[in-house]
Design a protein around this motif. Structure first.
Motif, PDB file in Angstrom:
ATOM      1  N   ILE A 171       0.850  -1.205  -0.061  1.00  0.00           N
ATOM      2  CA  ILE A 171      -0.020   0.036  -0.076  1.00  0.00           C
ATOM      3  C   ILE A 171       1.012   1.180  -0.126  1.00  0.00           C
ATOM      4  CG2 ILE A 171      -2.039  -1.295   1.159  1.00  0.00           C
ATOM      5  CD1 ILE A 171      -1.069   0.454   3.591  1.00  0.00           C
ATOM      6  N   SER A 172       0.020   2.501   0.016  1.00  0.00           N
ATOM      7  CA  SER A 172       1.090   3.815  -0.079  1.00  0.00           C
ATOM      8  C   SER A 172       1.669   3.830   1.363  1.00  0.00           C
ATOM      9  CB  SER A 172      -0.054   4.760  -0.493  1.00  0.00           C
ATOM     10  OG  SER A 172      -0.229   4.606  -1.785  1.00  0.00           O
ATOM     11  N   SER A 173       2.833   4.468   1.210  1.00  0.00           N
ATOM     12  CA  SER A 173       3.445   4.525   2.661  1.00  0.00           C
ATOM     13  C   SER A 173       2.659   5.646   3.472  1.00  0.00           C
ATOM     14  CB  SER A 173       5.028   4.968   2.387  1.00  0.00           C
ATOM     15  OG  SER A 173       4.901   6.274   1.731  1.00  0.00           O
TER      16      SER A 173
ATOM     17  N   SER B 248       0.723   8.399  -1.504  1.00  0.00           N
ATOM     18  CA  SER B 248       2.309   8.948  -1.191  1.00  0.00           C
ATOM     19  C   SER B 248       2.568  10.012  -1.793  1.00  0.00           C
ATOM     20  CB  SER B 248       3.353   7.718  -0.958  1.00  0.00           C
ATOM     21  OG  SER B 248       2.779   6.434  -0.446  1.00  0.00           O
ATOM     22  N   SER B 249       2.748   9.858  -3.177  1.00  0.00           N
ATOM     23  CA  SER B 249       3.400  10.899  -4.124  1.00  0.00           C
ATOM     24  C   SER B 249       2.517  12.301  -4.096  1.00  0.00           C
ATOM     25  CB  SER B 249       3.570  10.355  -5.492  1.00  0.00           C
ATOM     26  OG  SER B 249       4.119   9.115  -5.575  1.00  0.00           O
ATOM     27  N   ALA B 250       1.233  12.196  -4.144  1.00  0.00           N
ATOM     28  CA  ALA B 250       0.360  13.327  -3.949  1.00  0.00           C
ATOM     29  C   ALA B 250       0.838  14.010  -2.791  1.00  0.00           C
ATOM     30  CB  ALA B 250      -1.155  12.951  -3.854  1.00  0.00           C
TER      31      ALA B 250
ATOM     32  N   GLY C 162      17.383   1.274 -10.250  1.00  0.00           N
ATOM     33  CA  GLY C 162      17.078   2.661  -9.410  1.00  0.00           C
ATOM     34  C   GLY C 162      16.071   2.445  -8.312  1.00  0.00           C
ATOM     35  N   LEU C 163      15.417   1.508  -8.214  1.00  0.00           N
ATOM     36  CA  LEU C 163      14.610   1.266  -7.043  1.00  0.00           C
ATOM     37  C   LEU C 163      15.171   0.415  -6.005  1.00  0.00           C
ATOM     38  CD1 LEU C 163      11.462   0.528  -9.155  1.00  0.00           C
ATOM     39  CD2 LEU C 163      11.726   2.401  -7.787  1.00  0.00           C
ATOM     40  N   ASP C 164      14.673   0.807  -4.927  1.00  0.00           N
ATOM     41  CA  ASP C 164      15.005  -0.273  -3.768  1.00  0.00           C
ATOM     42  C   ASP C 164      13.984  -0.917  -2.781  1.00  0.00           C
ATOM     43  OD1 ASP C 164      17.752   0.094  -1.525  1.00  0.00           O
ATOM     44  OD2 ASP C 164      15.415  -0.097  -0.428  1.00  0.00           O
TER      45      ASP C 164
HETATM   46  C1  LIG Z   1       7.616   4.095  -7.268  1.00  0.00           C
HETATM   47  C2  LIG Z   1       6.386   4.175  -7.360  1.00  0.00           C
HETATM   48  O1  LIG Z   1       5.590   3.965  -6.048  1.00  0.00           O
HETATM   49  C3  LIG Z   1       4.198   4.139  -5.705  1.00  0.00           C
HETATM   50  C4  LIG Z   1       3.678   5.099  -5.274  1.00  0.00           C
HETATM   51  C5  LIG Z   1       2.510   5.169  -4.689  1.00  0.00           C
HETATM   52  C6  LIG Z   1       1.831   6.587  -4.323  1.00  0.00           C
HETATM   53  O2  LIG Z   1       2.353   7.639  -4.587  1.00  0.00           O
HETATM   54  O3  LIG Z   1       0.903   6.413  -3.362  1.00  0.00           O
HETATM   55  C7  LIG Z   1       2.333   3.700  -4.269  1.00  0.00           C
HETATM   56  C8  LIG Z   1       2.949   2.843  -4.325  1.00  0.00           C
HETATM   57  C9  LIG Z   1       4.065   2.706  -5.101  1.00  0.00           C
HETATM   58  O4  LIG Z   1       4.253   1.576  -5.679  1.00  0.00           O
HETATM   59  C10 LIG Z   1       5.635   4.718  -8.467  1.00  0.00           C
HETATM   60  O5  LIG Z   1       4.333   4.583  -8.642  1.00  0.00           O
HETATM   61  O6  LIG Z   1       6.293   4.981  -9.562  1.00  0.00           O
END
Ligand SMILES: C=C(O[C@@H]1C=C(C(=O)O)C=C[C@H]1O)C(=O)O
Length: 281
Positions: free
Chosen positions: A53-55, A106-108, A238-240
């Motif tokens: 899930i999103s962090s 998460s990214s939003a 590039g991903l971890d």
């Molecule tokens: C690396 C990423 O991370 C994603 C971004 C997420 C989010 O923004 O909520 C959730 C899950 C991740 O898989 C991606 O989407 O590129």
């Protein structure tokens, strides 16, 4: 019965690729796939017991969830698939309109933190369906993630493009964790042993993909995904996929900033599955 949520993006595949899904299905384990916001909401409702899930969603629900240790989707710099596409430089986004993909949590929140804390820009945000052209037809900038962002990047010439993993690293020096592998506490208490096995298989899947430098995974995927093998290798590299003290420090800082920006109502507490599992089934 245990339901496992699976984010339908390429980036999280190493954690699921070598799971023996057929064997799990025989044990009554179900798999449900979808974009992060969909899996986040199923997990919140209790329709998913464990999954990526999103962090940010973990942060919102940390009292009901715990973390599978040592698993995440993180980056120590550029992530390669989380981009702000903008008609103007980030330093001029104050008062402008930004479309956020409805797939992300998460990214939003990360974008809001970065623009508010580091660029001192307060923009007007709306959440919309992910589609680069449509988003930019009615907004000054847009955020895309995952496979949508990978596709949009190929047609983004003429725009200012910001990689949010890179931005976070530049301003904080920390890695950013976008997805975690979360477990509902109630499931951990009821089905600890079964979940323990799923956790071990996910870690083994990740270890094998890393050991193989993602080659078999890329070979299986790339005909359907397009792009060339080399760029998929560099994307995965590039991903971890781990989660240790350094990741936790970065995640705590993200939560602190999200709290300070009013995006979280309280500071989340991170707890781990090993501490809340039972030795039941
Ligand atoms: C690396 C990423 O991370 C994603 C971004 C997420 C989010 O923004 O909520 C959730 C899950 C991740 O898989 C991606 O989407 O590129």
């Amino acid at each position: 019965m245990i339901t496992v949520g699976e984010i339908s993006y390429t980036n999280i595949m190493p954690l699921y690729y070598y799971l023996n899904k057929e064997a799990w299905k025989k044990e009554g384990v179900r798999f449900i796939s979808g974009v992060p916001s969909f899996i986040n909401s199923l997990m919140k409702e209790g329709a998913v017991d464990v999954g990526g899930i999103s962090s940010f969603s973990f942060g919102e629900n940390s009292s009901d969830y715990c973390l599978f240790p040592d698993l995440s989707v993180s980056s120590f710099g550029a992530v390669g698939s989380i981009f702000l596409f903008s008609k103007v430089p980030a330093s001029r986004l104050g008062g402008k309109t930004i479309a956020l993909t409805s797939s992300s949590a998460s990214s939003a929140a990360l974008l809001k933190v970065i623009l508010s804390k580091f660029y001192r820009q307060e923009a007007n945000y709306s959440v919309v369906h992910p589609d680069l052209q449509a988003m930019l037809a009615s907004h000054d900038a847009c955020l895309l993630i995952g496979d949508d962002a990978l596709a949009a990047k190929r047609v983004s010439s003429g725009l200012f493009v910001y990689d949010l993993g890179e931005q976070w690293k530049t301003f904080t020096g920390c890695p950013m964790t976008f997805a975690v592998m979360a477990v509902r506490r109630s499931a951990a208490e009821k089905s600890g042993r079964l979940l323990e096995k799923i956790k071990t298989q996910m870690q083994e899947s990740r270890d094998r993909c890393v050991r193989e430098q993602f080659r078999p995974l890329v070979r299986t995927l790339h005909p359907s995904l397009g792009g060339d093998e080399k760029s998929w290798h560099s994307y995965f590299s590039g991903l971890d996929y781990y989660f240790n003290g350094e990741h936790e420090k970065g995640l705590q800082l993200y939560y602190q900033y999200a709290y300070e920006c009013g995006l979280l109502s309280k500071q989340p507490v991170i707890t781990y599955f090993d501490g809340c599992m039972s030795v039941g089934r």
